[in-house]
Design an enzyme around this catalytic site. Structure first.
Site, PDB file in Angstrom:
ATOM      1  N   CYS A 140      -4.399  -1.284  -2.198  1.00 10.00           N
ATOM      2  CA  CYS A 140      -4.380   0.152  -2.464  1.00 10.00           C
ATOM      3  C   CYS A 140      -5.185   0.383  -3.741  1.00 10.00           C
ATOM      4  O   CYS A 140      -4.851  -0.157  -4.799  1.00 10.00           O
ATOM      5  CB  CYS A 140      -2.926   0.589  -2.657  1.00 10.00           C
ATOM      6  SG  CYS A 140      -2.745   2.310  -3.192  1.00 10.00           S
TER       7      CYS A 140
ATOM      8  N   ASP B 230       0.851  -1.191   0.000  1.00 11.10           N
ATOM      9  CA  ASP B 230       0.000   0.000   0.000  1.00 11.10           C
ATOM     10  C   ASP B 230       0.882   1.235   0.000  1.00 11.10           C
ATOM     11  O   ASP B 230       2.053   1.161   0.368  1.00 11.10           O
ATOM     12  CB  ASP B 230      -0.917   0.018   1.228  1.00 11.10           C
ATOM     13  CG  ASP B 230      -1.861   1.218   1.207  1.00 11.10           C
ATOM     14  OD1 ASP B 230      -2.302   1.618   0.118  1.00 11.10           O
ATOM     15  OD2 ASP B 230      -2.165   1.766   2.283  1.00 11.10           O
ATOM     16  N   SER B 231       0.316   2.354  -0.387  1.00 13.53           N
ATOM     17  CA  SER B 231       1.048   3.608  -0.283  1.00 13.53           C
ATOM     18  C   SER B 231       1.325   3.954   1.179  1.00 13.53           C
ATOM     19  O   SER B 231       2.291   4.630   1.479  1.00 13.53           O
ATOM     20  CB  SER B 231       0.232   4.731  -0.929  1.00 13.53           C
ATOM     21  OG  SER B 231      -0.990   4.868  -0.231  1.00 13.53           O
TER      22      SER B 231
ATOM     23  N   HIS C  13      -7.618   3.348   3.034  1.00 14.11           N
ATOM     24  CA  HIS C  13      -7.520   4.155   4.259  1.00 14.11           C
ATOM     25  C   HIS C  13      -8.896   4.453   4.863  1.00 14.11           C
ATOM     26  O   HIS C  13      -9.006   4.690   6.059  1.00 14.11           O
ATOM     27  CB  HIS C  13      -6.838   5.493   3.966  1.00 14.11           C
ATOM     28  CG  HIS C  13      -5.364   5.389   3.730  1.00 14.11           C
ATOM     29  ND1 HIS C  13      -4.838   4.847   2.583  1.00 14.11           N
ATOM     30  CD2 HIS C  13      -4.299   5.738   4.509  1.00 14.11           C
ATOM     31  CE1 HIS C  13      -3.504   4.899   2.647  1.00 14.11           C
ATOM     32  NE2 HIS C  13      -3.155   5.420   3.804  1.00 14.11           N
TER      33      HIS C  13
ATOM     34  N   GLU D 256      -3.152   8.944   7.875  1.00 16.03           N
ATOM     35  CA  GLU D 256      -1.699   8.749   7.971  1.00 16.03           C
ATOM     36  C   GLU D 256      -1.108   9.514   9.157  1.00 16.03           C
ATOM     37  O   GLU D 256      -0.071   9.128   9.695  1.00 16.03           O
ATOM     38  CB  GLU D 256      -1.010   9.164   6.661  1.00 16.03           C
ATOM     39  CG  GLU D 256      -1.230   8.189   5.494  1.00 16.03           C
ATOM     40  CD  GLU D 256      -0.485   6.847   5.633  1.00 16.03           C
ATOM     41  OE1 GLU D 256       0.553   6.800   6.307  1.00 16.03           O
ATOM     42  OE2 GLU D 256      -0.980   5.849   5.085  1.00 16.03           O
TER      43      GLU D 256
ATOM     44  N   CYS E 248     -10.886   3.442  -1.146  1.00 18.13           N
ATOM     45  CA  CYS E 248      -9.497   3.691  -0.739  1.00 18.13           C
ATOM     46  C   CYS E 248      -9.336   2.911   0.550  1.00 18.13           C
ATOM     47  O   CYS E 248     -10.193   2.983   1.435  1.00 18.13           O
ATOM     48  CB  CYS E 248      -9.259   5.177  -0.514  1.00 18.13           C
ATOM     49  SG  CYS E 248      -7.649   5.531   0.270  1.00 18.13           S
TER      50      CYS E 248
END
Lengths: 264, 264
Positions: free
Chosen positions: B73, B10-11, B185, B152, B183
């Site tokens: 992701c 994932d990013s 996240h 994040e 997404c």
């Protein structure tokens, strides 16, 4: 996208339990089904014969330009799934791994029962697959030779069926908390099997589990059909009497279907 | 059987929402996770950069001898999933098709919302995939550029998070009955998103849907790990501060983990 049909095969009508669940989940996909009633049941036959007959059905489905083949038959899966999967370019799905996985997820006591035909139980494939994933799970297998003939003769609601099921399952009663219906014919006897085992036993329908997996593989291989407003025509073939097949199939699927006889 | 680990990339930390669900479903499989925090967020970056960075993570995972790679992701999946899948011999799974499928199954009104990063929404991939399967479904997409930075920086429980989510989602309120968290996240903001949309809206967590699909593909490719009594060690890598990553990861996964910094 890929609007070609999906091919299902079985020794007889049992595979329709997979088709029914599949149609419920993915009503826009087209089905080609072939059942080898003329030579059913497969369970007591030697492996080489099952292999040859199954390949004949596969060849027939390939003439229909199918995009995926589902061995909707535990006996055929136990003998020849890996071979067919290795030789064809399209995805080939069997019913055993989905059922074995579901059984492992279901059991709390670690004691799982498996019902199947002579060949499926002799191959010991459910025990092998379950214990490969979960070595501590105890697997008790039981051959049910009289179940398929009951279903193929459309007697699954008779008092004979009830008697046969109760007698056959007696050795498993109270010994397992999860029971794999390791033959696609057995879900047609499900209410009687559930009564015989008691409400505390979870029945695993390998066919229904397989239907869910088909959807995932259609996504993975990117071969879903588009959802059209008009449902495409399904096709049903049998090697024996179309009328007998049609009776069971229409009552089980809850819709009118056309059935053709085919010579393999 | 195949006891090698599964690689997740994932990013940033978002992919952990896929890992958490995966660990819950298949606790005996070993996980190697890499997050590219140093270069997150990917969403606003040009496609060529996302492609290059994602391939770097793939190469890193391949050095760990993984048996399958999951692009946990959406941004990476939208840009480079098909390319990676075509080039590698092991199965490669993205998060978009599982989410798109689940949305089609969920919606009753035929009106689906999709939340995503700039790149995911610009690529229009969810709308394309959903409408390819179901042309009559209306898809309304919404870029949520502030969501990933909130997660994040571990601020997903703050009053700022609540304010940002409510403001961002206002255009969708009352317009859809199903909302894709496009997404990985976003599930970390799930309670706030659910409150903002109201209880009648079904949230689709693409990551959780993907976790279920992994299990089916492990079966299909016959690469399940054996269930051992002792759980194997997972490995977590980040391109930025291991401490910051560890804080979010341990609270989200509910277990102690080791995190190493890696240079790609």
């Amino acid at each position: 996208m890929d609007n070609r049909p999906i091919g299902f095969l079985d020794s007889g009508v049992g595979g329709l339990t997979v088709v029914r669940e599949f149609m419920r989940q993915l009503p826009h996909e087209r089905v080609i089904f072939v059942g080898d009633q003329a030579r059913a049941p497969y369970g007591p036959r030697p492996a080489e014969q099952i292999r040859a007959y199954t390949w004949e059905m596969v060849q027939f489905l390939l003439t229909k330009d199918v995009k995926m083949i589902v061995l909707a038959c535990n006996t055929a899966t136990s003998v020849v799934w890996e071979d067919i999967k290795a030789k064809l370019d399209i995805p080939v799905l069997g019913v055993i791994l989905p059922g074995a996985s579901a059984a492992i997820k279901s059991t709390k006591s670690g004691k799982v029962g498996v019902l199947g035909t002579q060949m499926t139980i002799t191959s010991d494939i459910y025990r092998k697959k379950i214990q490969a994933l979960s070595p501590e799970t105890e697997v008790t297998s039981l051959v049910c030779p009289r179940f398929v003939p009951l279903v193929e003769s459309n007697e699954m609601h008779s008092s004979l069926a009830k008697k046969v099921v109760y007698e056959t399952l007696k050795p498993l009663k109270g010994k397992v908390d999860t029971l794999v219906l390791g033959c696609t014919h057995y879900p047609l006897l499900r209410p009687i099997i559930q009564n015989a085992m008691g409400p505390g036993v979870k029945l695993i329908d390998s066919g229904a589990e397989t239907a869910r997996d088909i959807s995932v593989l259609l996504n993975y291989f990117e071969i879903n059909a588009a959802r059209e407003a008009i449902r495409s025509n399904h096709e049903f073939y049998t090697t024996a009497s179309p009328e007998a097949f049609q009776g069971i199939a229409e009552s089980w699927l809850g819709q009118r279907i056309e059935v053709e006889r085919v010579t393999l």
